[in-house]
Design a protein around this motif. Structure first.
Motif, PDB file in Angstrom:
ATOM      1  N   UNK A   1       0.809  -1.223   0.000  1.00  0.00           N
ATOM      2  CA  UNK A   1       0.000   0.000   0.000  1.00  0.00           C
ATOM      3  C   UNK A   1       0.842   1.273   0.000  1.00  0.00           C
ATOM      4  N   UNK A   2       2.148   1.137   0.013  1.00  0.00           N
ATOM      5  CA  UNK A   2       3.009   2.320  -0.084  1.00  0.00           C
ATOM      6  C   UNK A   2       3.762   2.298  -1.411  1.00  0.00           C
ATOM      7  N   UNK A   3       4.764   1.473  -1.499  1.00  0.00           N
ATOM      8  CA  UNK A   3       5.632   1.453  -2.682  1.00  0.00           C
ATOM      9  C   UNK A   3       4.883   1.045  -3.949  1.00  0.00           C
ATOM     10  N   UNK A   4       4.167  -0.089  -3.904  1.00  0.00           N
ATOM     11  CA  UNK A   4       3.533  -0.592  -5.128  1.00  0.00           C
ATOM     12  C   UNK A   4       2.374   0.299  -5.551  1.00  0.00           C
ATOM     13  N   UNK A   5       1.606   0.799  -4.580  1.00  0.00           N
ATOM     14  CA  UNK A   5       0.504   1.712  -4.921  1.00  0.00           C
ATOM     15  C   UNK A   5       1.060   3.002  -5.521  1.00  0.00           C
ATOM     16  N   UNK A   6       2.174   3.489  -4.980  1.00  0.00           N
ATOM     17  CA  UNK A   6       2.809   4.685  -5.554  1.00  0.00           C
ATOM     18  C   UNK A   6       3.243   4.406  -6.993  1.00  0.00           C
ATOM     19  N   UNK A   7       3.798   3.231  -7.226  1.00  0.00           N
ATOM     20  CA  UNK A   7       4.207   2.837  -8.584  1.00  0.00           C
ATOM     21  C   UNK A   7       2.999   2.854  -9.516  1.00  0.00           C
ATOM     22  N   UNK A   8       1.861   2.319  -9.060  1.00  0.00           N
ATOM     23  CA  UNK A   8       0.658   2.277  -9.899  1.00  0.00           C
ATOM     24  C   UNK A   8       0.186   3.672 -10.272  1.00  0.00           C
ATOM     25  N   UNK A   9       0.229   4.601  -9.313  1.00  0.00           N
ATOM     26  CA  UNK A   9      -0.265   5.953  -9.552  1.00  0.00           C
ATOM     27  C   UNK A   9       0.705   6.807 -10.366  1.00  0.00           C
ATOM     28  N   UNK A  10       1.992   6.533 -10.258  1.00  0.00           N
ATOM     29  CA  UNK A  10       2.988   7.414 -10.869  1.00  0.00           C
ATOM     30  C   UNK A  10       3.730   6.810 -12.060  1.00  0.00           C
ATOM     31  N   UNK A  11       3.782   5.485 -12.143  1.00  0.00           N
ATOM     32  CA  UNK A  11       4.496   4.848 -13.244  1.00  0.00           C
ATOM     33  C   UNK A  11       3.590   4.000 -14.134  1.00  0.00           C
ATOM     34  N   UNK A  12       2.388   3.716 -13.674  1.00  0.00           N
ATOM     35  CA  UNK A  12       1.463   2.954 -14.495  1.00  0.00           C
ATOM     36  C   UNK A  12       1.124   1.595 -13.884  1.00  0.00           C
ATOM     37  N   UNK A  13      -0.062   1.131 -14.216  1.00  0.00           N
ATOM     38  CA  UNK A  13      -0.536  -0.130 -13.644  1.00  0.00           C
ATOM     39  C   UNK A  13       0.225  -1.337 -14.159  1.00  0.00           C
ATOM     40  N   UNK A  14       0.795  -1.215 -15.361  1.00  0.00           N
ATOM     41  CA  UNK A  14       1.556  -2.354 -15.867  1.00  0.00           C
ATOM     42  C   UNK A  14       2.746  -2.670 -14.959  1.00  0.00           C
ATOM     43  N   UNK A  15       3.295  -1.618 -14.304  1.00  0.00           N
ATOM     44  CA  UNK A  15       4.427  -1.820 -13.400  1.00  0.00           C
ATOM     45  C   UNK A  15       3.979  -2.446 -12.080  1.00  0.00           C
ATOM     46  N   UNK A  16       2.846  -1.990 -11.546  1.00  0.00           N
ATOM     47  CA  UNK A  16       2.384  -2.549 -10.265  1.00  0.00           C
ATOM     48  C   UNK A  16       1.948  -4.002 -10.426  1.00  0.00           C
ATOM     49  N   UNK A  17       1.235  -4.291 -11.523  1.00  0.00           N
ATOM     50  CA  UNK A  17       0.873  -5.689 -11.791  1.00  0.00           C
ATOM     51  C   UNK A  17       2.134  -6.526 -12.027  1.00  0.00           C
ATOM     52  N   UNK A  18       3.103  -5.930 -12.709  1.00  0.00           N
ATOM     53  CA  UNK A  18       4.352  -6.647 -12.970  1.00  0.00           C
ATOM     54  C   UNK A  18       5.105  -6.975 -11.688  1.00  0.00           C
ATOM     55  N   UNK A  19       5.115  -6.036 -10.732  1.00  0.00           N
ATOM     56  CA  UNK A  19       5.771  -6.287  -9.443  1.00  0.00           C
ATOM     57  C   UNK A  19       5.082  -7.439  -8.709  1.00  0.00           C
TER      58      UNK A  19
END
Length: 570
Positions: free
Chosen positions: A204-222
């Motif tokens: 809820x911190x790092x991965x959610x930040x990635x989703x909001x700022x780098x795109x959902x493809x990155x958060x799903x990828x993580x």
């Protein structure tokens, strides 16, 4: 030789090569530590996107707020409900070791599908078209919708299998025939919750930040990479695990006892409270005398009639132990039912609470915080309280009460249920304040953040997070220790099934509330695109009232419950 072999091996357990598990070599805290490490990664992979999924559906798949909320609750409900399937297979046909590996691979495939869809724009609906009057969005449909739900429910199937097997696999590494083993197992349950929180913190911190700022493809990828990494880490502990040998379907035995009880009652073969005396067999198929018959618990005396000395059908022959096991299951079901409303409240953290925060000012100083990162508050609280509970509160409670548990499982669950009432009351008051600000500043129809900090919503997260800590840990250990050995995985899965029922109940409540309020000629409380026109405060008050009634229901059953012997090897 046989006695020496028995002393060296764990009866009923095998190692990863299906050889008898050895005392001193298999099981223990070292084996369980691999499970704890895997749980951090598993919960990170699952929660990273589940906590923020409602916004993905709203902004990128263009579903309405209420539809997005229902999709999330149905998805999460299905994932947790499928834990029963994982638990059943672990008890009946496969080891928890095998079920975890299979389930992790299934979850990996589902996350890979979602990653692919998030990465390729043609697999998502087109962006919204805006003009001076309105915004037009095309909801995901056809192949795009099929791909979305296929990925989601592959993830749900994998998560269900993991939840139904991993916890039991870790808890079974301890020898619960001795006091020290039971204490270590209790420590494992507390640190299991701690590891859940660790995974959630990163999610809820790092991965959610990635989703909001780098795109959902990155958060799903993580998430995809994380669940893949968890598999070799789990395999590293293979030489240390002790795996319980599956004993066949206990569900079949339960159905047999119920069928025999109904049949014998209808045929009037045995008196209401009697068990016929027959010759005592080697496996104690029937009670040999009145003293042995008295060992059958008196609750649900109707089930006593399943034991009959002259059954018409051999398939309906029931042992005294089978009847006892069914009675244990019947006794724990009211406790299970009482926890569903709490988890219905918890479902709001992934749906309406996130949407509330999204309408507010999410900045802390110069840092803009994603709304889906709100669970960081209860997560941090759990990470502090879980070790404190294990190393300070429980030892102190044991000294005061002079009991093995110190604080009973049912007391922990009851504390969680009470805190859920407080949480819903706080949520209603915060929503009233949020809407007053929207009206005061004329922003009922504005997409701009309201001039009120989203930290107000953190209060309901804090109370519900505390409720989750007390209730979930209490439920897990309660179901594991109270269930018969042949039903441990399935019974422990009731903790997750309760979450599932809570998410489903949330969807049902939303639909029912909308139907009833629209029937009486009013605008539905929870309908439309603009959250500011929702009667969310009234919905929270309703949840609080239902939670209060549920708490009274729980107190009735908890006060009448009698714990089994602390030696749960049976």
């Amino acid at each position: 030789m046989d006695e020496a072999h028995h002393l060296r091996t764990w009866e009923g357990y095998v190692d990863w090569r299906n050889r008898p598990a050895l005392r001193g070599q298999h099981g223990g805290m070292l084996a369980a530590s691999f499970v704890l490490a895997v749980e951090v990664l598993e919960n990170l992979a699952y929660l990273a996107n589940a906590s923020n999924l409602v916004l993905y559906l709203l902004r990128f798949m263009h579903f309405s707020p209420s539809s997005s909320a229902n999709i999330v609750t149905n998805f999460m409900g299905t994932a947790f409900l499928l834990a029963l399937l994982g638990g059943f297979l672990s008890d009946a046909y496969f080891t928890t070791y095998c079920i975890y590996l299979i389930s992790a691979l299934i979850e990996f495939m589902g996350l890979f599908v979602l990653t692919l869809q998030a990465h390729i724009s043609s697999l998502r609906p087109p962006s919204c078209m805006s003009n001076s009057r309105n915004t037009s969005c095309q909801e995901a449909e056809g192949v795009k919708s099929v791909m979305l739900f296929a990925g989601l429910y592959l993830v749900a199937l994998g998560v269900g299998g993991i939840k139904g097997s991993l916890l039991t696999h870790g808890a079974e590494q301890f020898d619960d025939t001795i006091l020290e083993g039971r204490k270590k197992r209790s420590t494992f349950f507390n640190y299991y919750i701690f590891c859940l929180a660790c995974g959630a913190l990163v999610a809820v911190t790092f991965v959610v930040w990635i989703a909001d700022n780098r795109g959902w493809q990155w958060s799903f990828g993580i998430s995809t990479a994380t669940i893949l990494i968890s598999i070799p880490i789990f395999l590293l502990g293979s030489t240390k695990y002790r795996n319980r040998v599956p004993r066949g379907s206990a569900i079949t035995a339960i159905l047999k006892v119920l069928t025999a009880a109904v049949y014998n009652t209808c045929m009037c073969i045995t008196p209401c409270n009697a068990v016929v005396s027959v010759k005592h067999s080697e496996e104690e198929l029937y009670p040999a005398n009145e003293q042995e018959a008295a060992q059958i618990p008196v609750e649900t005396e109707f089930l006593n009639r399943a034991v009959n000395d002259k059954p018409d059908y051999p398939a309906l022959v029931c042992t005294v132990k089978e009847v006892k096991d069914v009675k244990i299951v019947v006794k724990i079901l009211p406790i299970f039912m009482s926890t569903i409303m709490l988890n219905c409240c918890l479902a709001q953290l992934s749906t309406f609470s996130v949407q509330q925060a999204a309408t507010m000012n999410t900045k802390i100083g110069s840092l803009k915080v994603p709304p889906a990162s709100l669970p960081v508050f209860p997560v941090l609280f759990i990470m502090v309280l879980a070790p404190m509970y294990n190393h300070v509160i429980i030892p102190f409670a044991r000294k005061v009460t002079r009991t093995e548990m110190g604080i009973t499982h049912l007391q922990r669950i009851g504390t969680g249920l009470f805190l859920s009432i407080v949480a819903m009351t706080v949520a209603a008051l915060v929503e009233i304040k949020r809407k007053k600000v929207a009206i005061q500043y004329g922003q009922m129809n504005s997409n701009e953040p309201l001039p009120i900090t989203f930290l107000w919503v953190a209060f309901q997260y804090l109370f519900l997070g505390s409720a989750d800590l007390f209730s979930l840990a209490g439920m897990m250990e309660f179901f594991f220790t109270e269930a018969p050995l042949s039903l441990r995985s399935l019974a422990t899965s009731l903790s997750w099934a309760s979450l599932a029922m809570g998410y489903y109940l949330s969807s049902v409540l939303v639909s029912t509330v909308n139907h009833i309020t629209s029937t009486f000629g009013h605008t539905p409380w929870l309908h439309g695109i603009n959250l500011n026109y929702y009667q969310l405060d009234r919905f929270y008050w309703l949840m609080g009232i239902l939670s209060g009634l549920n708490f009274l229901h729980y107190l009735f059953w908890a006060n009448h419950y009698k714990y089994r012997s602390t030696n749960s090897e049976n």
